[in-house]
Design a protein around this motif. Structure first.
Motif, PDB file in Angstrom:
ATOM      1  N   ASP A  49      39.111  43.582  49.494  1.00  0.00           N
ATOM      2  CA  ASP A  49      39.844  42.508  48.504  1.00  0.00           C
ATOM      3  C   ASP A  49      41.193  42.967  48.489  1.00  0.00           C
ATOM      4  O   ASP A  49      41.579  44.198  48.553  1.00  0.00           O
ATOM      5  N   THR A  51      44.121  42.781  45.726  1.00  0.00           N
ATOM      6  CA  THR A  51      44.634  42.511  44.527  1.00  0.00           C
ATOM      7  C   THR A  51      45.797  42.500  44.128  1.00  0.00           C
ATOM      8  O   THR A  51      46.778  43.098  44.884  1.00  0.00           O
ATOM      9  N   VAL A  52      46.522  41.869  43.039  1.00  0.00           N
ATOM     10  CA  VAL A  52      47.998  41.389  42.810  1.00  0.00           C
ATOM     11  C   VAL A  52      48.372  42.935  42.069  1.00  0.00           C
ATOM     12  O   VAL A  52      47.840  43.097  41.112  1.00  0.00           O
ATOM     13  N   LEU A 167      50.258  34.296  39.872  1.00  0.00           N
ATOM     14  CA  LEU A 167      49.523  35.451  40.200  1.00  0.00           C
ATOM     15  C   LEU A 167      49.496  36.272  39.022  1.00  0.00           C
ATOM     16  O   LEU A 167      50.458  36.939  38.828  1.00  0.00           O
ATOM     17  N   GLY A 170      46.052  42.436  39.080  1.00  0.00           N
ATOM     18  CA  GLY A 170      44.633  42.564  39.149  1.00  0.00           C
ATOM     19  C   GLY A 170      43.622  41.563  39.596  1.00  0.00           C
ATOM     20  O   GLY A 170      42.572  41.543  39.974  1.00  0.00           O
ATOM     21  N   GLN A 171      44.390  40.217  39.742  1.00  0.00           N
ATOM     22  CA  GLN A 171      43.687  39.225  40.409  1.00  0.00           C
ATOM     23  C   GLN A 171      43.300  39.211  41.844  1.00  0.00           C
ATOM     24  O   GLN A 171      44.256  39.994  42.637  1.00  0.00           O
ATOM     25  N   VAL A 172      42.231  38.929  42.121  1.00  0.00           N
ATOM     26  CA  VAL A 172      41.871  38.949  43.719  1.00  0.00           C
ATOM     27  C   VAL A 172      42.443  37.674  44.321  1.00  0.00           C
ATOM     28  O   VAL A 172      42.125  36.643  44.015  1.00  0.00           O
ATOM     29  N   ILE A 173      43.308  38.017  45.397  1.00  0.00           N
ATOM     30  CA  ILE A 173      43.987  36.696  45.885  1.00  0.00           C
ATOM     31  C   ILE A 173      43.370  36.588  47.268  1.00  0.00           C
ATOM     32  O   ILE A 173      43.607  35.493  47.831  1.00  0.00           O
ATOM     33  N   HIS A 175      39.667  37.751  49.490  1.00  0.00           N
ATOM     34  CA  HIS A 175      38.489  38.515  49.537  1.00  0.00           C
ATOM     35  C   HIS A 175      38.266  39.184  51.032  1.00  0.00           C
ATOM     36  O   HIS A 175      38.436  38.693  51.902  1.00  0.00           O
TER      37      HIS A 175
END
Length: 432
Positions: A49, A51-52, A167, A170-173, A175
């Motif tokens: 993944d 993540t931001v 964004l 911790g956001q998954v941008i 996968h």
């Protein structure tokens, strides 16, 4: 679906396709991951993944060109008065006038603060002044420079973006298992990420075998067959996301075939052969590779093309898939076996094409005891759902595939499917 059991199916010793696929795929693992510059990652599959690490945008900013202001200073604008864009109003207050105390562009970096009755002229992407909670579009004003008249008040919060609004940290941008797309590259780059960990695209070598084969560019004569398979399977491998190398034609020479395959193991993650998988006197691939013990040939309950081979070759134990020589059967074998193998090696999830349930438009029959994959044209119905029109199958599968955007799937126990019944269809995602 109307289904009738074939009385011969119980005595059929062919291996079910699902069993065969499971036995093959369990022997394979995805290729080792590598770290790539983002500009080189397109088309590869993410190994984890993404993540931001930083908010996007990193600061409050103007989303449009206009005037950054305090909403309470312009709330009365447009309630009365006149402007060509909003019509005429009788009586009441006139448009709101603000002092323009500065200009802010996307490259501005000094923090500034708004005072009551003032505004800043801002460009899209500019940092938002402290205290501003609205950006008035340019065309809602008289576009003044020292002073500006605001004819209409946007809602509070319009025309701006808050830090992290696009964004969040911790956001998954992106996968794990997804192919890197141009839009994904943009999102990852926006988050300030310059490298990603991906699986490399599998290197696939394609070899056509048979003394009877001649290359394209001339019609075949008696005793000759034009090699369509190596060209088609190379194209199919590229469409599946591989780096494909067409070797061409190899004669039915045992030493020549062994030497060729050994040489190709140095640059291949997967080798595909086509032709020679049967049990006839000229089927050299099965005879040669099965003797070495590392490649096993299996008669699978698959129509068209039941005989498939899988194993490894060379000291590096490179996987090899052996497909039938008939072009239609070879392409069906690629779809049901080789394409999932390529997807697995690439680390893609899922490895199988998407499928839908569709309304069958024409009554068809199917050989009992075999899982048939028939070319078809699938279309969305107005109001929802799908319809599927069968195309040429059996010995004419190749011509059907040239027009197909799906593969109609009929199970081993199905010998008759009536028009109006519901069937499974694999969606072919080739672009046209």
């Amino acid at each position: 679906m109307t289904a009738t059991a074939d009385p011969e199916a119980a005595a059929n010793e062919l291996m079910p396709l699902a069993t065969y696929l499971g036995s093959v795929l369990r022997r394979l693992v995805a290729l080792p991951p590598l770290d790539l510059d983002l500009t080189q990652a397109y088309g590869n599959v993410l190994a984890g993944d993404v993540t931001v690490p930083h908010p996007v945008p990193a600061f409050d900013q103007a989303a449009i060109d206009g005037y950054a202001a305090r909403w309470e200073d312009i709330a009365a604008a447009g309630r009365a008065g006149s402007h060509p864009s909003f019509g005429s109003f009788e009586g009441g207050p006139r448009p709101v006038r603000l002092n323009v105390v500065g200009d802010l562009g996307a490259a501005s970096w000094r923090p500034v603060r708004l005072t009551p009755g003032a505004c800043f002229s801002v460009a899209a992407g500019a940092p938002l002044p402290l205290g501003a909670d609205v950006v008035v579009p340019v065309h809602w004003t008289d576009q003044g420079m020292a002073n500006v008249e605001v004819y209409h008040a946007p809602k509070r919060g319009q025309g701006l973006r808050r830090a992290g609004e696009l964004l969040a940290v911790g956001q998954v941008i992106a996968h794990r298992g997804a192919y890197v797309t141009p839009a994904m590259v943009a999102a990852i780059a926006s988050a300030g990420i310059g490298h990603v960990v991906v699986r490399p695209s599998p290197r696939v070598v394609i070899v056509a075998t048979g003394d009877e084969l001649v290359d394209v560019g001339r019609p075949s004569q008696p005793g000759q067959i034009v090699d369509a398979n190596s060209h088609a399977l190379t194209a199919a491998s590229v469409e599946a996301g591989a780096l494909a190398y067409r070797i061409g034609i190899c004669d039915d020479d045992p030493e020549g075939l062994r030497g060729l395959l050994e040489d190709q193991t140095l640059r291949a993650d997967l080798i595909i052969t086509t032709g020679g998988t049967g049990t006839g006197p000229g089927d050299m691939v099965r005879r040669i590779l099965s003797r070495q013990g590392a490649v096993e040939f299996t008669d699978v309950a698959l129509y068209p093309g039941a005989a498939l081979g899988f194993g490894t070759v060379g000291a590096e134990e490179v996987p090899v898939v052996c497909l039938p020589g008939d072009p239609g059967a070879a392409l069906i074998g690629f779809e049901v076996l080789v394409r999932p193998v390529i997807q697995l090696l690439a680390g893609a999830e899922p490895v199988f094409r998407p499928s839908v349930r569709a309304h069958l438009l024409e009554t068809i029959s199917s050989p009992g005891g075999l899982r048939e994959f028939r070319p078809a044209h699938v279309a969305e119905r107005r109001g929802g759902g799908y319809t599927v029109q069968p195309l040429a199958g059996g010995p004419y599968t190749l011509s059907g595939l040239a027009e197909a955007n799906g593969l109609l799937v009929l199970g081993e126990r199905v010998t008759h499917a009536a028009a109006g019944s519901t069937v499974d269809v694999l969606l072919l995602d080739r672009r046209r």
